[in-house]
Design an enzyme around this catalytic site. Structure first.
Site, PDB file in Angstrom:
ATOM      1  NE  ARG A 159      64.293  52.392  18.129  1.00 59.89           N
ATOM      2  CZ  ARG A 159      65.429  53.020  17.802  1.00 59.89           C
ATOM      3  NH1 ARG A 159      65.406  54.267  17.357  1.00 59.89           N
ATOM      4  NH2 ARG A 159      66.593  52.407  17.942  1.00 59.89           N
TER       5      ARG A 159
ATOM      6  CG  LEU B  96      64.185  54.403  13.763  1.00 56.81           C
ATOM      7  CD1 LEU B  96      63.117  53.321  13.687  1.00 56.81           C
ATOM      8  CD2 LEU B  96      65.551  53.783  13.957  1.00 56.81           C
TER       9      LEU B  96
ATOM     10  NE  ARG C 179      60.166  32.883  -0.264  1.00 57.03           N
ATOM     11  CZ  ARG C 179      59.363  33.427  -1.180  1.00 57.03           C
ATOM     12  NH1 ARG C 179      58.442  32.682  -1.745  1.00 57.03           N
ATOM     13  NH2 ARG C 179      59.488  34.685  -1.515  1.00 57.03           N
TER      14      ARG C 179
ATOM     15  CE  LYS D 107      67.144  50.137  15.289  1.00 58.46           C
ATOM     16  NZ  LYS D 107      67.802  50.793  14.171  1.00 58.46           N
TER      17      LYS D 107
ATOM     18  CG  HIS E 175      54.607  36.364   0.392  1.00 60.64           C
ATOM     19  ND1 HIS E 175      54.980  35.288  -0.366  1.00 60.64           N
ATOM     20  CD2 HIS E 175      55.301  37.416  -0.088  1.00 60.64           C
ATOM     21  CE1 HIS E 175      55.871  35.665  -1.263  1.00 60.64           C
ATOM     22  NE2 HIS E 175      56.089  36.955  -1.113  1.00 60.64           N
TER      23      HIS E 175
ATOM     24  CD  GLU F 205      65.522  57.730   8.929  1.00 61.15           C
ATOM     25  OE1 GLU F 205      65.780  57.880  10.127  1.00 61.15           O
ATOM     26  OE2 GLU F 205      64.808  56.804   8.494  1.00 61.15           O
TER      27      GLU F 205
ATOM     28  CE1 TYR G  80      66.931  47.467  12.042  1.00 61.54           C
ATOM     29  CE2 TYR G  80      68.914  47.736  13.346  1.00 61.54           C
ATOM     30  CZ  TYR G  80      68.094  48.149  12.322  1.00 61.54           C
ATOM     31  OH  TYR G  80      68.427  49.258  11.590  1.00 61.54           O
TER      32      TYR G  80
END
Ligand code: PMP
Length: 289
Positions: free
Chosen positions: A52, A207, A100, A149, A102, A182, A33
């Protein structure tokens, strides 16, 4: 409440904006995101956010869901439909919908894309900058690739909840070496007793914040000496000043760390001077049609 949300090619009313139950973003946090600020009707550093996003997607070997110009168009369209003046545009890309399992779907499926805009309370935003904020510290419990991210944010969620319960706005993660990495949704900075501005170098433990880049530019413009290195909690507690940076807050002075008052308990001169030129070093682009 937002009025409309872009979901997988359609602009939908907020109440009807939904994804499939087998979206891999939902099941595995197999998704990345971005959050880009809008100030006075203009995107702040949108090109860097899209850079990014491309990097995050690349690290997860996911493709951009749309060309960059098309994605920017959707972001502008959502901001315009939302009549966004001051706030945030949220972009999420998931690996898509598949039964589903992995391992990645074979053949690959169409990536999911969500774009949502939210107005912010500008008075609260300004108050955090002028009054400062409190942070707590928590053990670093996140995975080893927080430089990407992703929406795998449950450790950040728990840390932020702990901060909220303590009357603080942020939680700073402390790793096993005693270094602050952070915040749960921001980068961490201090001004040490020698007057040096210190923030961790953008390694895999943080990040690489877009606001962090603008703050570095503001420091250079103000001829403030910056050292990019890890700093300890002990250094932070002894610091003259501390502050956090994020697209949501820009620069917010930190006046309390746990039960400890930072400096004289008020926003310090370095944070104030950085804030003064911060908005001049950001690149702006219209956030509307
Ligand atoms: N670290 C984390 C964990 C974050 O979630 C954020 C906010 N996206 C930041 C740092 C700051 O990044 P930015 O300045 O790009 O908002």
């Amino acid at each position: 409440m937002p009025r409309i949300v872009y979901v997988n090619g359609r602009y939908l009313p907020y109440a009807r904006a939904a994804v499939h139950v087998e979206d891999r973003g939902l099941q595995f946090a197999d998704s990345v995101y971005e959050v880009c600020a809008v100030r006075g009707g203009r995107f702040m550093d949108i090109a860097k956010h899209l850079d990014r996003l491309e990097r995050s997607l690349g690290e997860l070997t996911m493709a951009m869901p749309l060309g960059r110009r098309a994605l920017e168009h959707v972001m502008r369209e959502v901001a315009a439909r939302e009549r966004l003046v001051n706030g945030l545009v949220y972009v999420q890309v998931t690996r898509g919908v598949a039964p589903r399992n992995h391992a990645f779907p074979v053949p690959s499926v169409r990536p999911g894309l969500i774009v949502l805009a939210r107005t912010r309370n500008q008075d609260d935003h300004t108050a955090r900058q002028t009054d400062g904020v409190a942070v707590i510290t928590v053990p670093e419990t996140r995975w080893a690739r927080v430089d990407i991210k992703t929406t795998a944010l449950v450790a950040n969620v728990l840390a932020k909840e702990q901060a909220a319960n303590a009357g603080a706005v942020e939680a700073w993660f402390v790793d096993t070496d005693g270094h602050i990495t952070e915040g749960s949704s921001s980068n961490a900075w201090i001004v040490n007793t020698d007057g040096a501005l210190i923030t961790r170098a953008a390694d895999r433990k943080i990040l690489a914040g877009i606001t962090r880049i603008a703050t570095k530019k503001a420091a250079a413009a103000g001829e403030i000496r910056l050292v990019e290195r890890a700093f300890t909690l002990a250094e932070a507690l002894a610091a003259r000043e501390a502050f956090l940076t994020s697209a949501g807050n820009d620069i917010a002075p930190v006046i309390r760390i746990d039960d400890h008052t930072v400096g004289d308990g008020r926003p310090g001169p370095v944070a104030k001077s950085l804030l003064q030129c911060f908005y001049d070093v950001v690149d702006y682009e219209p956030a509307g049609r």
